[in-house]
Design a protein around this motif. Sequence first.
Motif, PDB file in Angstrom:
ATOM      1  N   ASP A 163      59.738  -6.683  20.186  1.00 24.26           N
ATOM      2  CA  ASP A 163      60.920  -7.333  20.744  1.00 24.26           C
ATOM      3  C   ASP A 163      60.606  -8.016  22.088  1.00 24.26           C
ATOM      4  OD1 ASP A 163      63.500  -8.084  20.547  1.00 24.26           O
ATOM      5  OD2 ASP A 163      64.362  -6.199  21.284  1.00 24.26           O
ATOM      6  N   LEU A 164      59.513  -8.780  22.106  1.00 27.22           N
ATOM      7  CA  LEU A 164      59.098  -9.456  23.342  1.00 27.22           C
ATOM      8  C   LEU A 164      59.910 -10.730  23.567  1.00 27.22           C
ATOM      9  CD1 LEU A 164      55.173  -9.249  23.019  1.00 27.22           C
ATOM     10  CD2 LEU A 164      56.770  -7.566  24.001  1.00 27.22           C
ATOM     11  N   SER A 165      60.038 -11.110  24.814  1.00 30.39           N
ATOM     12  CA  SER A 165      60.775 -12.349  25.135  1.00 30.39           C
ATOM     13  C   SER A 165      59.835 -13.516  25.390  1.00 30.39           C
ATOM     14  CB  SER A 165      61.635 -12.123  26.369  1.00 30.39           C
ATOM     15  OG  SER A 165      62.569 -11.122  26.104  1.00 30.39           O
ATOM     16  N   ILE A 166      58.588 -13.364  25.008  1.00 32.14           N
ATOM     17  CA  ILE A 166      57.608 -14.437  25.202  1.00 32.14           C
ATOM     18  C   ILE A 166      57.677 -15.383  23.988  1.00 32.14           C
ATOM     19  CG2 ILE A 166      55.132 -14.939  25.399  1.00 32.14           C
ATOM     20  CD1 ILE A 166      54.851 -12.196  26.834  1.00 32.14           C
ATOM     21  N   ALA A 167      57.860 -16.657  24.278  1.00 31.57           N
ATOM     22  CA  ALA A 167      57.908 -17.652  23.203  1.00 31.57           C
ATOM     23  C   ALA A 167      56.473 -18.074  22.862  1.00 31.57           C
ATOM     24  CB  ALA A 167      58.724 -18.853  23.644  1.00 31.57           C
ATOM     25  N   TYR A 168      56.288 -18.688  21.715  1.00 28.26           N
ATOM     26  CA  TYR A 168      54.948 -19.156  21.345  1.00 28.26           C
ATOM     27  C   TYR A 168      55.035 -20.432  20.513  1.00 28.26           C
ATOM     28  CZ  TYR A 168      56.198 -16.481  17.141  1.00 28.26           C
ATOM     29  OH  TYR A 168      56.854 -15.979  16.040  1.00 28.26           O
ATOM     30  N   GLY A 169      53.895 -21.094  20.415  1.00 29.06           N
ATOM     31  CA  GLY A 169      53.890 -22.350  19.672  1.00 29.06           C
ATOM     32  C   GLY A 169      52.500 -22.714  19.206  1.00 29.06           C
ATOM     33  N   GLY A 170      52.419 -23.785  18.405  1.00 28.85           N
ATOM     34  CA  GLY A 170      51.135 -24.285  17.915  1.00 28.85           C
ATOM     35  C   GLY A 170      50.541 -25.274  18.912  1.00 28.85           C
ATOM     36  N   GLN A 171      49.226 -25.479  18.801  1.00 28.16           N
ATOM     37  CA  GLN A 171      48.550 -26.411  19.718  1.00 28.16           C
ATOM     38  C   GLN A 171      48.557 -27.841  19.200  1.00 28.16           C
ATOM     39  OE1 GLN A 171      44.596 -24.906  20.549  1.00 28.16           O
ATOM     40  NE2 GLN A 171      45.366 -22.917  21.203  1.00 28.16           N
ATOM     41  N   ASP A 172      49.016 -28.012  17.958  1.00 24.06           N
ATOM     42  CA  ASP A 172      49.036 -29.335  17.334  1.00 24.06           C
ATOM     43  C   ASP A 172      49.827 -29.208  16.039  1.00 24.06           C
ATOM     44  OD1 ASP A 172      48.315 -32.055  16.792  1.00 24.06           O
ATOM     45  OD2 ASP A 172      46.674 -31.379  15.496  1.00 24.06           O
ATOM     46  N   LEU A 173      50.203 -30.302  15.433  1.00 24.59           N
ATOM     47  CA  LEU A 173      50.788 -30.275  14.088  1.00 24.59           C
ATOM     48  C   LEU A 173      50.466 -31.590  13.393  1.00 24.59           C
ATOM     49  CD1 LEU A 173      54.657 -30.859  14.034  1.00 24.59           C
ATOM     50  CD2 LEU A 173      53.127 -31.795  15.736  1.00 24.59           C
ATOM     51  N   SER A 174      50.581 -31.587  12.075  1.00 23.84           N
ATOM     52  CA  SER A 174      50.387 -32.820  11.312  1.00 23.84           C
ATOM     53  C   SER A 174      51.640 -33.677  11.425  1.00 23.84           C
ATOM     54  CB  SER A 174      50.147 -32.462   9.846  1.00 23.84           C
ATOM     55  OG  SER A 174      50.170 -33.624   9.054  1.00 23.84           O
ATOM     56  N   ASP A 175      51.480 -34.981  11.228  1.00 24.41           N
ATOM     57  CA  ASP A 175      52.683 -35.823  11.163  1.00 24.41           C
ATOM     58  C   ASP A 175      53.278 -35.784   9.753  1.00 24.41           C
ATOM     59  OD1 ASP A 175      50.738 -37.294   9.883  1.00 24.41           O
ATOM     60  OD2 ASP A 175      51.080 -39.146  11.007  1.00 24.41           O
ATOM     61  N   GLN A 176      52.580 -35.104   8.820  1.00 25.48           N
ATOM     62  CA  GLN A 176      53.067 -34.954   7.447  1.00 25.48           C
ATOM     63  C   GLN A 176      53.607 -33.538   7.255  1.00 25.48           C
ATOM     64  OE1 GLN A 176      52.890 -37.596   5.276  1.00 25.48           O
ATOM     65  NE2 GLN A 176      52.068 -38.764   7.016  1.00 25.48           N
ATOM     66  N   ASP A 177      54.453 -33.342   6.262  1.00 28.09           N
ATOM     67  CA  ASP A 177      55.035 -32.012   6.048  1.00 28.09           C
ATOM     68  C   ASP A 177      54.245 -31.176   5.039  1.00 28.09           C
ATOM     69  OD1 ASP A 177      56.924 -32.678   7.865  1.00 28.09           O
ATOM     70  OD2 ASP A 177      58.426 -33.288   6.384  1.00 28.09           O
ATOM     71  N   SER A 178      53.605 -31.840   4.056  1.00 27.47           N
ATOM     72  CA  SER A 178      52.783 -31.113   3.082  1.00 27.47           C
ATOM     73  C   SER A 178      51.943 -32.131   2.318  1.00 27.47           C
ATOM     74  CB  SER A 178      53.670 -30.335   2.101  1.00 27.47           C
ATOM     75  OG  SER A 178      54.426 -31.230   1.326  1.00 27.47           O
ATOM     76  N   GLY A 179      50.944 -31.638   1.585  1.00 24.35           N
ATOM     77  CA  GLY A 179      50.172 -32.550   0.742  1.00 24.35           C
ATOM     78  C   GLY A 179      48.683 -32.451   0.967  1.00 24.35           C
ATOM     79  N   ALA A 180      47.950 -33.462   0.530  1.00 23.86           N
ATOM     80  CA  ALA A 180      46.490 -33.457   0.576  1.00 23.86           C
ATOM     81  C   ALA A 180      46.009 -33.909   1.955  1.00 23.86           C
ATOM     82  CB  ALA A 180      45.955 -34.375  -0.525  1.00 23.86           C
ATOM     83  N   TYR A 181      46.116 -33.018   2.926  1.00 25.16           N
ATOM     84  CA  TYR A 181      45.702 -33.304   4.307  1.00 25.16           C
ATOM     85  C   TYR A 181      44.839 -32.140   4.783  1.00 25.16           C
ATOM     86  CZ  TYR A 181      49.363 -36.710   3.731  1.00 25.16           C
ATOM     87  OH  TYR A 181      50.121 -37.732   3.241  1.00 25.16           O
ATOM     88  N   THR A 182      43.642 -32.064   4.243  1.00 18.36           N
ATOM     89  CA  THR A 182      42.765 -30.911   4.478  1.00 18.36           C
ATOM     90  C   THR A 182      42.565 -30.641   5.966  1.00 18.36           C
ATOM     91  OG1 THR A 182      41.637 -31.396   2.408  1.00 18.36           O
ATOM     92  CG2 THR A 182      40.465 -29.979   3.976  1.00 18.36           C
TER      93      THR A 182
END
Length: 273
Positions: free
Chosen positions: A74-93
């Motif tokens: 039950d920590l109050s520390i938020a977290y996130g990713g360092q990057d993301l794709s501009d696509q939502d799913s698919g052939a983006y290895t």
Amino acid sequence: MSTTPASPSASGTRVPLIAGNWKMNMDHVQGITLLQKLAWTLDDAKHDYRRVEVAVFPPFTDLRGVQTLVHGDDLSIAYGGQDLSDQDSGAYTGDISGQFLAKLGCTYVLVGHSERRTIHGETDEQLSAKLKAAFRHDLVPVLCVGEGLEVRRAGTHVEHTLGQLRADLEGLPEDQVRQLVVAYEPVWAIGTGEVAGPDDAQEMSAAIRAELAGRYGDDVAGAVRVLYGGSVKAANAAAIIGQPDVDGVLVGGASLDAGEFANIVRFESHLTT
Ligand SMILES: O=C[C@H](O)COP(=O)(O)O
């Protein structure tokens, strides 16, 4: 004790955000140890997360463990990713979708970190698409902008950085812009020990806010948090965050030491009155 992580209040008061970008450091076991130490240190210091928000950006492979620890304890520390794709799913290895980050409970995602722009050659056009992808999945983007040494030496750093901001925000509606966090990171000050002075951080943060005010109005500009990043340590954090337009810091190297990072989070205790 947990409270919901802070966010800018409806009145427009900006809650400082202290963000730790672990970069490609800390495997999933080390990451849990670091996060536990950070939480214990801040607990011992009775840190009020509603007053100063704390977020970490671990490598992708750590996120499931971080989620489990944050929820389990039950920590109050938020977290996130360092990057993301501009696509939502698919052939983006090799790419990671914002949808996956949201499912892992991420609040934030870094977009356009200088190491993505320089090492991976990410363009403003791609970053603009990544911002939109983040919002599609209710992630708050931390958009990184800033100049290299040559631009700084030429004295065109403000124009350069605002140019990145304008291009990256292209087509983003006002209600999304107001949720953004912008991190100003002069590339010459990242991991080098060179720190832009508090005046430099204020100059650029004020310019970013003025640009946002000009394009989206004072209300939006007043809601956006602007962070500074580049060789921040406990010793210099208070002076930087004390600037009127600086709303926190994005910390790299010093976020890998729980004690040092906790001292940055507790910057207010280092302010001389
Ligand atoms: O994301 C963090 C920045 O790149 C700053 O890194 P640094 O604190 O190691 O200079």
